[in-house]
Write a protein that holds these residues in place. Structure first.
Motif, PDB file in Angstrom:
ATOM      1  N   GLN A  97      52.773  -6.603  23.856  1.00  0.00           N
ATOM      2  CA  GLN A  97      53.617  -7.367  22.939  1.00  0.00           C
ATOM      3  C   GLN A  97      54.695  -8.106  23.736  1.00  0.00           C
ATOM      4  N   ASN A  98      54.829  -9.406  23.490  1.00  0.00           N
ATOM      5  CA  ASN A  98      55.879 -10.215  24.095  1.00  0.00           C
ATOM      6  C   ASN A  98      56.833 -10.676  23.005  1.00  0.00           C
ATOM      7  N   PHE A  99      58.125 -10.654  23.281  1.00  0.00           N
ATOM      8  CA  PHE A  99      59.088 -11.183  22.322  1.00  0.00           C
ATOM      9  C   PHE A  99      60.322 -11.701  23.062  1.00  0.00           C
ATOM     10  N   ILE A 100      60.978 -12.666  22.447  1.00  0.00           N
ATOM     11  CA  ILE A 100      62.171 -13.297  23.004  1.00  0.00           C
ATOM     12  C   ILE A 100      63.329 -13.052  22.047  1.00  0.00           C
ATOM     13  N   PHE A 118      75.962  -7.034  21.629  1.00  0.00           N
ATOM     14  CA  PHE A 118      74.754  -6.982  20.804  1.00  0.00           C
ATOM     15  C   PHE A 118      73.575  -7.277  21.721  1.00  0.00           C
ATOM     16  N   SER A 119      72.633  -6.338  21.811  1.00  0.00           N
ATOM     17  CA  SER A 119      71.494  -6.522  22.714  1.00  0.00           C
ATOM     18  C   SER A 119      70.247  -5.875  22.106  1.00  0.00           C
ATOM     19  N   TRP A 120      69.174  -5.840  22.887  1.00  0.00           N
ATOM     20  CA  TRP A 120      67.878  -5.380  22.388  1.00  0.00           C
ATOM     21  C   TRP A 120      67.223  -4.412  23.356  1.00  0.00           C
ATOM     22  N   SER A 121      66.399  -3.543  22.812  1.00  0.00           N
ATOM     23  CA  SER A 121      65.512  -2.716  23.615  1.00  0.00           C
ATOM     24  C   SER A 121      64.154  -2.683  22.914  1.00  0.00           C
ATOM     25  N   THR A 122      63.276  -1.789  23.360  1.00  0.00           N
ATOM     26  CA  THR A 122      61.909  -1.733  22.839  1.00  0.00           C
ATOM     27  C   THR A 122      61.614  -0.358  22.270  1.00  0.00           C
ATOM     28  N   LYS A 170      57.693  -2.808  19.031  1.00  0.00           N
ATOM     29  CA  LYS A 170      58.607  -3.726  18.347  1.00  0.00           C
ATOM     30  C   LYS A 170      59.992  -3.686  18.989  1.00  0.00           C
ATOM     31  N   PRO A 171      60.736  -4.799  18.869  1.00  0.00           N
ATOM     32  CA  PRO A 171      62.104  -4.834  19.408  1.00  0.00           C
ATOM     33  C   PRO A 171      63.073  -4.087  18.499  1.00  0.00           C
ATOM     34  N   ILE A 172      64.090  -3.499  19.109  1.00  0.00           N
ATOM     35  CA  ILE A 172      65.132  -2.762  18.387  1.00  0.00           C
ATOM     36  C   ILE A 172      66.484  -3.343  18.791  1.00  0.00           C
ATOM     37  N   TRP A 173      67.298  -3.772  17.808  1.00  0.00           N
ATOM     38  CA  TRP A 173      68.630  -4.271  18.165  1.00  0.00           C
ATOM     39  C   TRP A 173      69.603  -3.109  18.340  1.00  0.00           C
TER      40      TRP A 173
END
Length: 297
Positions: A198-201, A221-225, A241-244
């Motif tokens: 899975q790729n996400f921006i 505010f950032s993201w992880s997986t 899926k991405p997690i904020w």
């Protein structure tokens, strides 16, 4: 006899380096005590990166812990500055897994970060200024989790671009993070199934503002997986899926080279405020450039 002599020589060499480092550090601190306090800025907020680069020859080491309803977890980062324009890094990045949906476990990743633009004026006479801009690539090793005779394997890489602008006591940081996440298992390997990918921006950002000489308020505010493990060991890209993640806290400079961050963290897969965790981190520089400057003198 030769081994004993070699050990004695190495011990004396290490002792001499430590003495010179402490002497150089003490002399600089005595001089700085006469001037306004100006701390060395870590190249990151609590999690979100900034465009700052580790000074040449210096080591940066950060270790953090999370204390909450879901127990204790940790993350860490170490880096070495190269010529004031780049740094090499080693990370313990927190990612979620299906074995514990609300707790992030570390995955280990080497990385490289490089400056594209330096913050501030290009020259003293030009009047032209720009925000700091940097990019970085981090790519983890495969991490394994086991449950009910199934071995789950995850891998994560991210490429980010970040800009930092300073306006008086306020610093603003923001950028884009490009993630590449992989998930597989021994069941999929045995069936010769391709790994789930899975790729996400996602955008990320943060700010810090000086409140006192040694203290700052920070928000980011950032993201992880997050990886969802299935009982049958067969996965698709929908299981990634991405997690904020959001953090609000303070930074206290214990010394010019050591900062302590404390704050509250909340993330997308928490059920309510009772799941929020208290984060604490120590971020410190080992100023090896002082030893180099002392040796030159």
């Amino acid at each position: 006899m030769g081994i004993r002599y070699g050990f004695l020589t190495i011990s004396l060499l290490i002792f001499s380096i430590l003495v010179f480092s402490i002497t150089a550090y003490s002399q600089e601190e005595m001089e700085r005590a006469k001037a306004p306090f100006k701390p060395a800025e870590p190249p990151r907020l609590y999690i979100a990166p900034t465009a700052d680069i580790i000074p040449s020859l210096d080591f940066s080491i950060a270790g953090s812990g999370s204390f909450g309803a879901n127990g204790f977890s940790y993350q860490g980062t170490a880096g070495f500055g190269l010529a004031d324009i780049a740094q090499i890094e080693a990370h313990a990045i927190g990612v979620g897994s299906g074995l514990d949906e609300e707790k992030f476990k570390p995955v280990y990743a080497p990385g490289f970060k490089m400056m594209l633009l330096r913050t501030g004026k290009w020259t003293h006479s030009s009047g032209i200024s720009s925000p700091g801009v940097a990019w970085s690539l981090r790519s983890s090793l495969w991490r394994k989790d086991e449950e009910k005779n199934i071995t789950f394997k995850t891998k994560l890489a991210d490429l980010y671009f970040v800009a930092t602008e300073r306006i008086g006591p306020l610093s603003i940081h923001g950028g884009i993070d490009i993630f590449d996440a992989r998930l597989t298992s021994n069941v999929m390997d045995n069936k010769k199934l391709p790994e789930a990918k899975q790729n996400f921006i996602r955008p990320f950002g943060g700010l810090d503002i000086s409140i006192t000489e040694r203290g700052k308020a920070m928000a980011e505010f950032s993201w992880s997986t997050d990886f969802t493990y299935k009982e049958n060991g067969i996965h698709t890209k929908e299981d990634i899926k991405p997690i904020w993640i959001a953090l609000l806290g303070v930074r206290f400079f214990i010394t010019r080279y050591t900062a302590m961050d404390v704050g509250v963290r909340y993330q997308e897969n928490y059920a309510g405020v009772s799941d929020a965790s208290v984060e604490a981190k120590i971020d410190t520089f080992i100023p090896m450039h002082l030893l180099y400057e002392y040796a030159k003198r």
